[in-house]
Scaffold this motif. Structure first.
Motif, short mmCIF file in Angstrom:
data_model
loop_
_atom_site.label_atom_id
_atom_site.label_comp_id
_atom_site.label_asym_id
_atom_site.label_seq_id
_atom_site.Cartn_x
_atom_site.Cartn_y
_atom_site.Cartn_z
N GLU A 39 55.84 -57.62 61.26
CA GLU A 39 55.34 -58.34 62.44
C GLU A 39 53.83 -58.28 62.52
O GLU A 39 53.18 -59.23 62.97
N LEU A 62 55.53 -58.84 72.59
CA LEU A 62 56.27 -57.90 71.75
C LEU A 62 57.19 -57.05 72.62
O LEU A 62 56.85 -55.94 73.01
N GLY A 64 60.47 -54.66 73.37
CA GLY A 64 61.26 -53.71 72.60
C GLY A 64 61.41 -52.39 73.32
O GLY A 64 60.68 -52.08 74.27
N LYS A 70 55.70 -50.58 69.22
CA LYS A 70 54.93 -51.69 69.80
C LYS A 70 53.45 -51.30 69.97
O LYS A 70 52.56 -52.07 69.62
N SER A 71 53.20 -50.13 70.52
CA SER A 71 51.82 -49.68 70.73
C SER A 71 51.09 -49.53 69.40
O SER A 71 49.88 -49.83 69.31
N ASP A 136 49.40 -53.22 76.81
CA ASP A 136 50.59 -52.41 76.53
C ASP A 136 51.38 -52.17 77.81
O ASP A 136 50.81 -52.00 78.89
N THR A 163 52.79 -56.22 75.21
CA THR A 163 54.02 -55.51 74.86
C THR A 163 54.72 -55.10 76.15
O THR A 163 54.13 -55.09 77.23
N ILE A 185 60.67 -56.49 68.81
CA ILE A 185 60.40 -55.32 67.98
C ILE A 185 61.60 -54.39 68.09
O ILE A 185 61.78 -53.69 69.10
#
Length: 482
Positions: A39, A62, A64, A70-71, A136, A163, A185
């Motif tokens: 990704e 993103l 998940g 993700k972070s 995030d 995210t 994700i």
């Protein structure tokens, strides 16, 4: 300026000045940079397009589960911008909405307005140079998608990545949805695990296994299986216990290099606990009493066969109202701790039947059981439960893979039914049964006759892919590459 606004401005300033110091702890291991997920490579292409003047695709989400990386992807993008594209730190804002929410109620749009005004001496509409927003845990702002839409519409100079929990998939503002490029994700499959940990990426074998499920043609897959099994034995640092550890504790990059089981259990359980204590309430306003039942439900379900527990039964066992149980199952699915498959049949038939729930990964089920104590299963029975959960979660993640063809998975409610039926478009369903090494094939044969299937599949603890008539045997380890 109010005290609160001053606090937000200080927070933004600290993020600009300090984010680069997070990189060593987040994207390196023993001074070596992690191999990125696929990704990241795709998002990097959008970043490059943006820097070359293509400003159409500049809003990426993103979603998940916590702990799936993700972070890390955000910080890899930050590292790429700073160290390979020479973007100035002040032109990149990485923020955690969870941290921002500790200062004041998270408002992404107001925060970005503040950032553009005080650090770029501009407004969204008059901004004349490129900046990057790496946001995030954006689900802490219930209006995240509206904020993203407004930023997108007011400036073509801003590239955004948000995210958040898997609920982001369902909470798009209707107008924002056509602007968003979404990447789910998911927990790592074994192909991704090998890539991130050892730099070995057997994507050809992975694709071949995926195609085998629907085509029934094993010839090329058998050759790739032999090659892959040979290759991994020669990987530097690879041990014979790697797959077993991945199966019971894997899927989460944060524990990939941990060698102490105690630390792995602690980290994964902490992620689950944080989801319950913090994330549930960001999606839907719930009482503390409702929240207190969440871990009790997960503990109860972890100790049962998939499909053994109905919401009515849980309500009775836990002395909790059905509406509370129903609300928590809804939330568990939105943050993707659990997912369900419907019973196979027409829509009306499915509504009348119970749904069958699974954990997002067998490792979550296993961690909860280790934390609270496994019930009286034999080792074979317990491994069988984890195998079935593993196959279910692998199919679920594949269904939600935007780069794969469309199909659906179901369970079979009837007595003697197979574990799963997978169905692609207008084709007849393919039965899948999961079990131990000498799994009986009668259930698969019966399902093939009922559904007029071209072939059936048995996933078990065998050594190699084989075909016996119209039945294909796939080792659980080989299936994990899917």
């Amino acid at each position: 300026m109010s005290g609160k606004n001053n606090d937000v401005e200080k927070f933004i300033a600290s993020q600009i000045n300090e984010t680069q110091f997070l990189l060593n702890d987040s994207i390196y291991y023993k001074n070596q940079k992690f191999n990125p997920r696929s990704e990241f490579e795709e998002i990097k292409d959008y970043v490059n397009d943006f820097l070359q003047g293509d400003n159409l695709n500049r809003f990426i989400t993103l979603p998940g589960l916590r702990g799936v990386g993700k972070s890390t992807i955000l910080l890899e993008i930050y590292d790429y911008l700073i160290n390979e594209k020479n973007i100035l730190p002040e032109n990149i804002l990485y923020i955690s909405c969870e941290q921002l929410n500790n200062i004041e109620k998270c408002d992404i749009y107001a925060t970005i307005e503040d950032y553009v005004k005080n650090f770029h001496h501009s407004s969204l509409k008059t901004l004349n140079h490129e900046i990057f927003l790496l946001i995030d845990e954006s689900h802490y702002d219930k209006n995240w998608s509206l904020a993203g839409k407004m930023i997108y519409d007011q400036s073509r100079k801003i590239f955004m990545i948000f995210t958040g929990s898997s609920a982001l998939n369902l909470d798009y503002d209707a107008e924002a949805s056509r602007r968003i490029i979404n990447y789910n994700i998911n927990p790592l499959n074994y192909t991704q695990h090998l890539n991130l940990k050892y730099g070995y990426y057997p994507i050809e074998f992975s694709n071949s296994i995926r195609n085998l499920i629907f085509s029934g043609d094993i010839e090329n897959t058998v050759k790739l299986e032999e090659k892959t099994n040979h290759d991994i034995l020669n990987l530097k640092g690879y041990t014979s216990t790697d797959w077993d550890n991945y199966f019971k504790f894997g899927g989460f990059p944060q524990v990939m290099f941990d060698k102490r089981q105690r630390e792995i259990v602690k980290k994964i359980f902490s992620s689950v606990d944080t989801v319950i204590r913090k994330d549930l309430g960001t999606i839907k306003n719930i009482t503390t009493d409702t929240q207190s039942y969440a871990m009790r439900i997960l503990k109860f379900m972890a100790q049962k066969y998939p499909g053994d527990v109905s919401q009515n039964k849980l309500s009775s066992e836990l002395k909790c109202s059905f509406s509370t149980i129903n609300t928590l199952f809804y939330l568990f699915e939105k943050i993707q701790l659990l997912f369900h498959f419907d019973n196979y049949g027409g829509i009306n038939h499915r509504i009348k039947k119970a749904q069958q729930y699974y954990f997002a990964t067998p490792s979550i089920r296993h961690i909860i059981n280790l934390k609270f104590g496994v019930t009286n299963f034999t080792e074979d029975e317990y491994d069988g439960i984890l195998f079935k959960n593993f196959v279910a979660s692998s199919l679920f993640n594949l269904i939600n893979n935007d780069n794969f063809f469309d199909f659906n998975a179901y369970y079979e409610k009837r007595k003697g039914g197979v574990d799963f039926l997978v169905k692609k478009n207008f084709e007849n369903p393919i039965p899948i049964e999961v079990g131990n090494k000498n799994k009986d094939k009668r259930q698969v044969i019966r399902a093939m006759n009922i559904h007029d299937s071209t072939h059936g599949i048995i996933i078990s603890q065998r050594d190699a892919i084989e075909k016996d008539g119209d039945i294909i045997y796939i080792p659980i380890k080989s299936f994990s590459y899917i």
